[in-house]
Structure formats: C-alpha cells, structure tokens
Design a protein around this motif. Structure first.
Motif, PDB file in Angstrom:
ATOM      1  N   ALA A 102       0.511  -0.963   0.133  1.00 37.28           N
ATOM      2  CA  ALA A 102       0.204   0.485   0.209  1.00 37.28           C
ATOM      3  C   ALA A 102       0.883   0.918   0.029  1.00 37.28           C
ATOM      4  O   ALA A 102       2.358   1.380   0.656  1.00 37.28           O
ATOM      5  CB  ALA A 102      -0.700   0.130   1.014  1.00 37.28           C
ATOM      6  N   ALA A 103       0.219   2.275  -0.791  1.00 36.30           N
ATOM      7  CA  ALA A 103       0.816   3.677  -0.473  1.00 36.30           C
ATOM      8  C   ALA A 103       0.929   4.115   0.655  1.00 36.30           C
ATOM      9  O   ALA A 103      -0.184   4.036   1.140  1.00 36.30           O
ATOM     10  CB  ALA A 103       1.062   4.726  -1.916  1.00 36.30           C
ATOM     11  N   SER A 104       2.284   5.206   0.634  1.00 38.84           N
ATOM     12  CA  SER A 104       2.097   6.025   2.131  1.00 38.84           C
ATOM     13  C   SER A 104       0.693   6.924   1.580  1.00 38.84           C
ATOM     14  O   SER A 104       0.671   7.165   1.190  1.00 38.84           O
ATOM     15  CB  SER A 104       3.354   6.033   2.683  1.00 38.84           C
ATOM     16  OG  SER A 104       3.840   7.147   1.942  1.00 38.84           O
ATOM     17  N   SER A 137      12.696  20.568   3.975  1.00 38.54           N
ATOM     18  CA  SER A 137      12.608  19.215   3.499  1.00 38.54           C
ATOM     19  C   SER A 137      11.235  18.999   4.654  1.00 38.54           C
ATOM     20  O   SER A 137      10.883  19.340   5.964  1.00 38.54           O
ATOM     21  CB  SER A 137      13.641  18.378   4.459  1.00 38.54           C
ATOM     22  OG  SER A 137      14.036  18.352   5.809  1.00 38.54           O
ATOM     23  N   GLY A 138      10.971  17.783   4.585  1.00 40.23           N
ATOM     24  CA  GLY A 138       9.854  18.162   5.771  1.00 40.23           C
ATOM     25  C   GLY A 138       9.102  16.678   4.583  1.00 40.23           C
ATOM     26  O   GLY A 138       8.920  16.317   3.963  1.00 40.23           O
ATOM     27  N   GLN A 139       7.670  16.568   5.952  1.00 36.91           N
ATOM     28  CA  GLN A 139       6.416  15.217   5.196  1.00 36.91           C
ATOM     29  C   GLN A 139       5.878  16.318   4.033  1.00 36.91           C
ATOM     30  O   GLN A 139       5.452  17.546   4.453  1.00 36.91           O
ATOM     31  CB  GLN A 139       5.365  14.781   6.048  1.00 36.91           C
ATOM     32  CG  GLN A 139       6.533  13.642   6.603  1.00 36.91           C
ATOM     33  CD  GLN A 139       6.860  12.933   6.547  1.00 36.91           C
ATOM     34  OE1 GLN A 139       5.737  11.976   5.343  1.00 36.91           O
ATOM     35  NE2 GLN A 139       7.886  11.877   6.513  1.00 36.91           N
ATOM     36  N   ALA A 140       5.252  16.026   2.682  1.00 37.04           N
ATOM     37  CA  ALA A 140       3.886  16.518   2.277  1.00 37.04           C
ATOM     38  C   ALA A 140       2.819  16.047   1.639  1.00 37.04           C
ATOM     39  O   ALA A 140       3.209  14.494   0.979  1.00 37.04           O
ATOM     40  CB  ALA A 140       4.628  17.243   1.074  1.00 37.04           C
ATOM     41  N   ALA A 141       2.545  16.312   1.058  1.00 33.00           N
ATOM     42  CA  ALA A 141       1.067  16.203   0.410  1.00 33.00           C
ATOM     43  C   ALA A 141       1.520  15.316  -1.025  1.00 33.00           C
ATOM     44  O   ALA A 141       0.702  14.743  -1.890  1.00 33.00           O
ATOM     45  CB  ALA A 141      -0.114  16.421   0.845  1.00 33.00           C
ATOM     46  N   MET A 189       2.275  12.585  -6.281  1.00 33.02           N
ATOM     47  CA  MET A 189       1.573  12.069  -5.213  1.00 33.02           C
ATOM     48  C   MET A 189       2.178  10.960  -4.217  1.00 33.02           C
ATOM     49  O   MET A 189       2.376  10.150  -5.356  1.00 33.02           O
ATOM     50  CB  MET A 189       0.007  12.289  -5.194  1.00 33.02           C
ATOM     51  CG  MET A 189      -0.508  13.266  -6.100  1.00 33.02           C
ATOM     52  SD  MET A 189      -1.949  14.107  -6.007  1.00 33.02           S
ATOM     53  CE  MET A 189      -2.686  13.434  -5.015  1.00 33.02           C
ATOM     54  N   PRO A 190       1.658  10.654  -2.983  1.00 33.15           N
ATOM     55  CA  PRO A 190       2.195   9.545  -2.620  1.00 33.15           C
ATOM     56  C   PRO A 190       1.987   8.020  -3.620  1.00 33.15           C
ATOM     57  O   PRO A 190       0.446   8.590  -4.539  1.00 33.15           O
ATOM     58  CB  PRO A 190       1.411   9.600  -1.053  1.00 33.15           C
ATOM     59  CG  PRO A 190       1.391  10.714  -0.995  1.00 33.15           C
ATOM     60  CD  PRO A 190       0.584  11.327  -2.090  1.00 33.15           C
ATOM     61  N   VAL A 205       5.714  22.534  -2.690  1.00 33.61           N
ATOM     62  CA  VAL A 205       4.903  21.586  -2.379  1.00 33.61           C
ATOM     63  C   VAL A 205       3.441  21.896  -1.427  1.00 33.61           C
ATOM     64  O   VAL A 205       4.038  22.984  -0.557  1.00 33.61           O
ATOM     65  CB  VAL A 205       6.379  20.816  -1.322  1.00 33.61           C
ATOM     66  CG1 VAL A 205       6.112  20.259  -0.525  1.00 33.61           C
ATOM     67  CG2 VAL A 205       7.567  21.402  -1.674  1.00 33.61           C
ATOM     68  N   THR A 206       2.718  21.067  -1.428  1.00 34.45           N
ATOM     69  CA  THR A 206       1.591  21.358  -0.519  1.00 34.45           C
ATOM     70  C   THR A 206       1.900  20.230   0.659  1.00 34.45           C
ATOM     71  O   THR A 206       2.389  19.222   0.290  1.00 34.45           O
ATOM     72  CB  THR A 206       0.188  20.922  -1.643  1.00 34.45           C
ATOM     73  OG1 THR A 206       0.579  21.246  -2.547  1.00 34.45           O
ATOM     74  CG2 THR A 206      -0.688  20.542  -0.787  1.00 34.45           C
ATOM     75  N   LEU A 207       1.350  20.490   1.519  1.00 29.41           N
ATOM     76  CA  LEU A 207       1.201  19.985   3.429  1.00 29.41           C
ATOM     77  C   LEU A 207       0.131  19.463   2.992  1.00 29.41           C
ATOM     78  O   LEU A 207      -0.715  20.319   2.613  1.00 29.41           O
ATOM     79  CB  LEU A 207       1.829  21.117   4.311  1.00 29.41           C
ATOM     80  CG  LEU A 207       3.474  21.368   3.950  1.00 29.41           C
ATOM     81  CD1 LEU A 207       3.703  22.757   5.033  1.00 29.41           C
ATOM     82  CD2 LEU A 207       4.438  21.008   3.406  1.00 29.41           C
ATOM     83  N   ALA A 208       0.260  18.431   4.060  1.00 27.58           N
ATOM     84  CA  ALA A 208      -1.406  18.041   4.119  1.00 27.58           C
ATOM     85  C   ALA A 208      -1.816  19.006   4.785  1.00 27.58           C
ATOM     86  O   ALA A 208      -3.049  18.127   4.505  1.00 27.58           O
ATOM     87  CB  ALA A 208      -0.803  16.878   5.718  1.00 27.58           C
ATOM     88  N   ASP A 209      -1.861  19.988   5.715  1.00 22.82           N
ATOM     89  CA  ASP A 209      -2.772  21.204   6.314  1.00 22.82           C
ATOM     90  C   ASP A 209      -2.555  22.068   4.439  1.00 22.82           C
ATOM     91  O   ASP A 209      -3.730  23.062   4.590  1.00 22.82           O
ATOM     92  CB  ASP A 209      -1.930  21.773   7.200  1.00 22.82           C
ATOM     93  CG  ASP A 209      -1.683  22.752   6.606  1.00 22.82           C
ATOM     94  OD1 ASP A 209      -0.630  22.859   5.720  1.00 22.82           O
ATOM     95  OD2 ASP A 209      -0.863  23.147   7.863  1.00 22.82           O
ATOM     96  N   GLY A 210      -2.812  21.662   3.653  1.00 20.19           N
ATOM     97  CA  GLY A 210      -2.995  22.377   2.758  1.00 20.19           C
ATOM     98  C   GLY A 210      -2.346  23.818   2.290  1.00 20.19           C
ATOM     99  O   GLY A 210      -2.421  24.491   0.909  1.00 20.19           O
TER     100      GLY A 210
END
Length: 90
Positions: free
Chosen positions: A2-4, A20-24, A38-39, A55-60
């Motif tokens: 499964a994709a993250s 650097s960091g996590q992104a959507a 995308m993931p 870079v789009t973060l999880a919160d938009g």
C-alpha cells in the motif's frame, strides 16, 4: 504494498539544504513541463528546468522554492529535488 499517505521531500542546492519534511504533493518544473508527484508515484528520475518547486503540505499550506537546473528523483514516496541553486520564496 500500500502507498503511504505522505511524501518525504528534500529540496537541496549544491551547497545547502533548502527545505525538507513531509508533504502531500510536489509539483516541479522539468524540461518536459510541470510534473506532479503524489504518494504512490512510480519511481522517476527527471531533469529539472529553471522554475518553481511547489510543495503542498497535509494542511493545504504550500512551501515554494525557486530552483535552477538539476534533477528530481522519486522512489518509494521519497522525493529528492537537487538543484545547482535553490531558495525559498515562501
């Protein structure tokens, strides 16, 4: 497998890390036009053109950098953007 639900992103210039960091999602300018990642994206190696890396973060919210030529690689939800020069816009 499964994709993250997120990407681990690194944007670096030749002599320093820009962000650097996590992104959507990541959108970068390549020599073939804009590329969106995308993931779950397939492994990819692309040549960057001068332009923006968005870079789009999880919160938009967005992190935007300008980058010169370089390359972008994607493998197992890890995105590496390596440019000769890059800097944050916002």
């Amino acid at each position: 497998m499964a994709a993250s639900s997120s990407l681990q992103v690194s944007v670096v210039a030749a002599d320093h890390e820009v962000w650097s960091g996590q992104a959507a999602m990541v959108v970068a300018t390549t020599i073939d036009g804009e590329m969106g990642i995308m993931p779950g994206h397939i492994p990819t190696l692309a040549i960057l053109d001068k332009g923006e890396v968005r870079v789009t973060l999880a919160d938009g919210s967005k992190v935007i950098a300008t980058a010169t030529e370089g390359f972008l690689s994607v493998d197992r939800d890890v995105v590496s953007v390596v440019a000769g020069d890059a800097s944050l816009v916002s």
